[in-house]
Design an enzyme around this catalytic site. Sequence first.
Site, PDB file in Angstrom:
ATOM      1  N   ALA A  43       1.021  -1.202  -0.012  1.00 55.68           N
ATOM      2  CA  ALA A  43       0.072   0.005  -0.115  1.00 55.68           C
ATOM      3  C   ALA A  43       0.871   1.349   0.070  1.00 55.68           C
ATOM      4  O   ALA A  43       0.477   2.172  -0.625  1.00 55.68           O
ATOM      5  CB  ALA A  43      -0.880   0.132   1.157  1.00 55.68           C
ATOM      6  N   GLU A  44       2.009   1.320   0.829  1.00 55.50           N
ATOM      7  CA  GLU A  44       2.840   2.368   0.730  1.00 55.50           C
ATOM      8  C   GLU A  44       4.247   1.875   1.000  1.00 55.50           C
ATOM      9  O   GLU A  44       4.577   0.930   1.760  1.00 55.50           O
ATOM     10  CB  GLU A  44       2.519   3.647   1.761  1.00 55.50           C
ATOM     11  N   THR A  45       5.244   2.749   0.481  1.00 57.00           N
ATOM     12  CA  THR A  45       6.593   2.591   0.796  1.00 57.00           C
ATOM     13  C   THR A  45       7.032   3.719   1.289  1.00 57.00           C
ATOM     14  O   THR A  45       6.771   4.916   0.754  1.00 57.00           O
ATOM     15  CB  THR A  45       7.311   2.101  -0.386  1.00 57.00           C
ATOM     16  N   HIS A  75       0.515   3.987   8.767  1.00 56.70           N
ATOM     17  CA  HIS A  75       0.946   3.116   9.230  1.00 56.70           C
ATOM     18  C   HIS A  75       2.556   2.884   8.455  1.00 56.70           C
ATOM     19  O   HIS A  75       3.476   2.413   9.160  1.00 56.70           O
ATOM     20  CB  HIS A  75       0.257   1.860   8.204  1.00 56.70           C
TER      21      HIS A  75
END
Length: 269
Positions: A43-45, A75
Site C-alpha cells: 500500500a505504501e513505501t 502505517h
Amino acid sequence: MRIRIVDAFTDRPFSGNPAGVLLLDAFPDDARLGNIALEVNHAETAFAHPLPGGGEADWALRWFTPATEVAMCGHATLATAHVLHSTGAHQGPVRFATRSGVLIATPHEDGSITLDFPTAPLTPVDVPAGLAEALGAEPRSALDTGPNVGDLLVELADEQTVLDLAPDFRALTRHSERGVIATALAADPSHGYDFVSRCFFPNVGIDEDPVTGSAHTALAPFWSERLGRAGLTGRQASRRSGLVRTEVRGERTLLTGRAVTVIEGELLA
C-alpha cells in the site's frame, strides 16, 4: 541500499498493514522513488533521510503507493519509526518533516509507538448518488475528511454490514479524492474495540487498505463525539486486520500501535 518490510498496527507477522521502509542519505528523483514503490507493491513505501541538527524535524519522510505519492500515511510512518528505533538509527521521539507538517512518533517501553497527527476536519455532506450501489450498502451519513486525508467517511448500519461489503471498486473512484472509509459501531465492545472500519482507495491504486492510520484521524473524532470518550480503539476489518488505539486532543489525534519487521534485504537496482 537496505530495504525492510514492516507489518504495522500489529504485534504479529503477516497481519496489520505491510509497508516498505528505506532509510537513505538523501531522496533520489521522484521517478526512482515511484519505481521502487511499484516494485515493493505494498500500500505504501516510506522513504526517509536524516536532517541537519537544530531544525524543527529530525528526518524527512515521504510515502508512495504503487501509483502515486500521498500526503499522509499512518502505517508507513509507524513502520519507519519502528525501523529507526529497532536499528538504533534514532533514539527517543522522532520528528518527521512531511507534506502534512511535522509528525512526531514516540516509542514506549512496551514496544508500542504513538503517532501525533493532525485531526481531520469533518464536514457533513449529502450521500452521493450512486454510492450505495458502488459500496453495496446504504450509508446512514457521509462526511468529507478534508484535504490531508481526502476520503469520504460513511457510517453504515452495523458491524456486520461493514464486514460483508464487496464494493465495485471502479464505481467507487467517482466518489472521493482518495477513497471511501466505511465504519460502524462495534457489535460487542468486550471484544477489545469500540468501532470497526474498512478502507477502499482505488483512486491511488489500493482497492482495500489493510490498516489505515490516516483514516483514524477522521474515525477517532467521529466516534469520540458519538461515544463521549477521547480514547478509543478501532479495528480495521480487512483480511489482515489490525487495531489502532486513538486519542483525540483537539486539533491533534494520537494513534498508537505496534509493528514487526518481517523482511530485510538489499535493493540492488
